[in-house]
Design a protein around this motif. Structure first.
Motif, mmCIF file in Angstrom:
data_model
loop_
_atom_site.group_PDB
_atom_site.id
_atom_site.type_symbol
_atom_site.label_atom_id
_atom_site.label_comp_id
_atom_site.label_asym_id
_atom_site.label_seq_id
_atom_site.Cartn_x
_atom_site.Cartn_y
_atom_site.Cartn_z
ATOM 1 N N ASP A 231 0.827 -1.204 0.000
ATOM 2 C CA ASP A 231 0.000 0.000 0.000
ATOM 3 C C ASP A 231 0.860 1.252 0.000
ATOM 4 N N CYS A 232 0.314 2.318 -0.586
ATOM 5 C CA CYS A 232 1.088 3.566 -0.682
ATOM 6 C C CYS A 232 1.345 4.179 0.678
ATOM 7 N N LEU A 233 0.474 3.932 1.649
ATOM 8 C CA LEU A 233 0.649 4.405 3.018
ATOM 9 C C LEU A 233 0.554 3.230 3.974
ATOM 10 N N SER A 234 1.226 3.320 5.101
ATOM 11 C CA SER A 234 1.336 2.172 5.996
ATOM 12 C C SER A 234 0.036 1.821 6.701
ATOM 13 N N THR A 235 -0.849 2.808 6.923
ATOM 14 C CA THR A 235 -2.080 2.555 7.673
ATOM 15 C C THR A 235 -3.348 2.838 6.874
ATOM 16 N N ILE A 236 -3.216 3.356 5.658
ATOM 17 C CA ILE A 236 -4.385 3.728 4.853
ATOM 18 C C ILE A 236 -4.249 3.138 3.454
ATOM 19 N N ARG A 237 -5.314 2.525 2.970
ATOM 20 C CA ARG A 237 -5.370 2.021 1.595
ATOM 21 C C ARG A 237 -6.167 3.010 0.748
ATOM 22 N N ALA B 92 -20.690 -6.022 -6.407
ATOM 23 C CA ALA B 92 -21.144 -7.065 -5.499
ATOM 24 C C ALA B 92 -21.455 -6.461 -4.132
ATOM 25 N N LEU B 93 -22.383 -7.077 -3.404
ATOM 26 C CA LEU B 93 -22.649 -6.686 -2.021
ATOM 27 C C LEU B 93 -21.476 -7.189 -1.178
ATOM 28 N N THR B 94 -20.749 -6.262 -0.582
ATOM 29 C CA THR B 94 -19.502 -6.600 0.105
ATOM 30 C C THR B 94 -19.567 -6.206 1.571
ATOM 31 N N ARG B 95 -19.074 -7.095 2.409
ATOM 32 C CA ARG B 95 -18.890 -6.795 3.838
ATOM 33 C C ARG B 95 -17.398 -6.912 4.143
ATOM 34 N N THR B 96 -16.864 -5.910 4.819
ATOM 35 C CA THR B 96 -15.444 -5.874 5.121
ATOM 36 C C THR B 96 -15.248 -5.559 6.591
ATOM 37 N N ALA B 97 -14.391 -6.321 7.254
ATOM 38 C CA ALA B 97 -13.986 -5.978 8.617
ATOM 39 C C ALA B 97 -13.038 -4.788 8.512
ATOM 40 N N GLY B 98 -13.475 -3.652 9.024
ATOM 41 C CA GLY B 98 -12.762 -2.404 8.850
ATOM 42 C C GLY B 98 -13.640 -1.413 8.113
ATOM 43 N N SER B 99 -13.332 -0.139 8.237
ATOM 44 C CA SER B 99 -14.192 0.906 7.702
ATOM 45 C C SER B 99 -13.543 1.620 6.523
ATOM 46 N N SER B 100 -14.350 2.385 5.807
ATOM 47 C CA SER B 100 -13.860 3.116 4.642
ATOM 48 C C SER B 100 -14.652 4.391 4.455
ATOM 49 N N SER C 287 -9.386 3.489 3.149
ATOM 50 C CA SER C 287 -9.817 2.567 4.192
ATOM 51 C C SER C 287 -8.674 2.268 5.154
ATOM 52 N N ASP C 288 -9.028 1.573 6.233
ATOM 53 C CA ASP C 288 -8.048 1.102 7.217
ATOM 54 C C ASP C 288 -7.619 -0.346 6.951
ATOM 55 N N ASP C 289 -7.832 -0.834 5.745
ATOM 56 C CA ASP C 289 -7.523 -2.230 5.416
ATOM 57 C C ASP C 289 -6.098 -2.652 5.796
ATOM 58 N N PRO C 290 -5.048 -1.833 5.557
ATOM 59 C CA PRO C 290 -3.693 -2.302 5.900
ATOM 60 C C PRO C 290 -3.524 -2.618 7.383
ATOM 61 N N VAL C 291 -4.240 -1.871 8.242
ATOM 62 C CA VAL C 291 -4.138 -2.114 9.683
ATOM 63 C C VAL C 291 -4.771 -3.449 10.031
ATOM 64 N N PHE C 292 -5.962 -3.709 9.507
ATOM 65 C CA PHE C 292 -6.648 -4.971 9.796
ATOM 66 C C PHE C 292 -5.855 -6.154 9.251
ATOM 67 N N GLU C 293 -5.261 -6.002 8.094
ATOM 68 C CA GLU C 293 -4.449 -7.085 7.533
ATOM 69 C C GLU C 293 -3.204 -7.340 8.377
ATOM 70 N N ALA C 294 -2.544 -6.278 8.836
ATOM 71 C CA ALA C 294 -1.332 -6.435 9.644
ATOM 72 C C ALA C 294 -1.625 -7.096 10.985
ATOM 73 N N LEU C 295 -2.833 -6.876 11.514
ATOM 74 C CA LEU C 295 -3.209 -7.452 12.807
ATOM 75 C C LEU C 295 -3.878 -8.817 12.671
ATOM 76 N N GLY C 296 -4.026 -9.311 11.455
ATOM 77 C CA GLY C 296 -4.683 -10.593 11.240
ATOM 78 C C GLY C 296 -6.179 -10.554 11.464
ATOM 79 N N LEU C 297 -6.800 -9.378 11.328
ATOM 80 C CA LEU C 297 -8.228 -9.211 11.575
ATOM 81 C C LEU C 297 -9.027 -9.008 10.294
#
Length: 291
Positions: free
Chosen positions: A196-202, A215-223, A271-281
């Motif tokens: 990702d271009c930033l360490s905590t934000i996608r 598609a109807l998508t559900r993601t753990a984490g917000s955007s 989004s905060d996706d990189p944080v959730f991925e780094a934490l295994g969430l």
């Protein structure tokens, strides 16, 4: 809650930064768009300057209107134009100056709530005078890093992208090449690491052609999303909203989300996706939506 309202943000003295923070009514008492993301519209008037500061929080700017502003990041002058994504990684001094008689507006996105929750925030003012007033068409970081598949030998790298400017003409061309698939998506990445271009934000750009749905998508984490061009119908959880050019909306964690458009649309997402991925969430669920 999906909708966000505006709340003023800035220094008590006023004028250094003119920004309207998007305060989610579901997060009572805080000027946050989501529990981890801060979003605002910043406005720089004709001939105005915003002097340097730096902070722990990671930041980006996505230009929604205007041109003729340069942001100096650690002294490297970077031109800002509509549709461009500009990066300011944590603890990088940054300042802005408008060289024209017209205003400019952009989205500021930061991880302020995340950093506050971790009690990791630091802030420092820089000099009152701008580090530089040069206005190059191409910044130094672009001359080094904005060449697909080519890495400058010996150039230092960091977790955040060394490329500070992602130009709209490149984003637009990449989306156009994918559009025959129906829903084109590009992600802004670090050319040194492919992460990702930033360490905590996608950051991503989405394009839907006329008459299509996601598609109807559900993601753990917000955007947070902004409709850059076009219009459509946005479904967030049990609610539906009509959204057009310039509208912003927040998608909470694990809320069902989809977009439908009759005439086509472009939308910027962060989004905060990189944080959730780094934490295994990280967790994602998708199902097709019938039109």
């Amino acid at each position: 809650m999906a909708l966000v309202h505006a709340a003023a943000a800035g220094r008590a003295s006023g004028g250094e930064r003119r920004a309207i923070a998007l305060a989610n009514p579901g997060l009572t008492g805080t000027p946050y768009a989501t529990p981890t993301l801060w979003a605002a519209i910043q406005y720089l008037g004709p001939r105005e300057e915003a002097p340097a500061h730096r902070h722990t929080q990671t930041a980006f700017r996505f230009v929604v209107d205007g041109e003729g502003v340069w942001t100096n990041v650690e002294g490297d002058a970077v031109a800002m134009r509509r549709g461009d994504l500009l990066l300011t990684p944590g603890m990088h001094f940054h300042e802005h100056h408008n060289t024209t008689g017209h205003p400019m507006a952009w989205i500021d996105g930061l991880d302020i709530p995340l950093v506050r929750g971790l009690d990791a925030g630091f802030f420092e003012f820089g000099p009152d005078e701008l580090a530089t007033r040069v206005t190059p068409h191409t910044s130094r970081n672009e001359r080094l890093w904005a060449h697909p598949g080519l890495t400058p030998v010996g150039a230092p790298t960091a977790k955040a992208s060394p490329l500070k400017a992602y130009r709209w003409e490149h984003t637009d061309a990449a989306l156009a090449a994918q559009l025959e698939l129906g829903h084109a998506v590009v992600r802004f990445t670090n050319p040194a690491t492919a992460g990702d271009c930033l360490s905590t934000i996608r950051c991503e750009m989405h394009r839907l052609r006329a008459g299509t749905s996601t598609a109807l998508t559900r993601t753990a984490g917000s955007s947070v999303w902004q409709v850059f061009e076009g219009s459509g119908t946005v479904t967030i959880g049990e609610e539906r909203y009509e959204a057009g050019r310039g509208d912003l909306f927040a998608v909470p964690s694990w809320a069902g989300f989809s977009m439908t458009t009759d005439g086509g649309l472009d939308a910027f997402r962060f989004s905060d996706d990189p944080v959730f991925e780094a934490l295994g969430l990280s967790r994602v669920s998708r199902e097709e939506v019938a039109r």
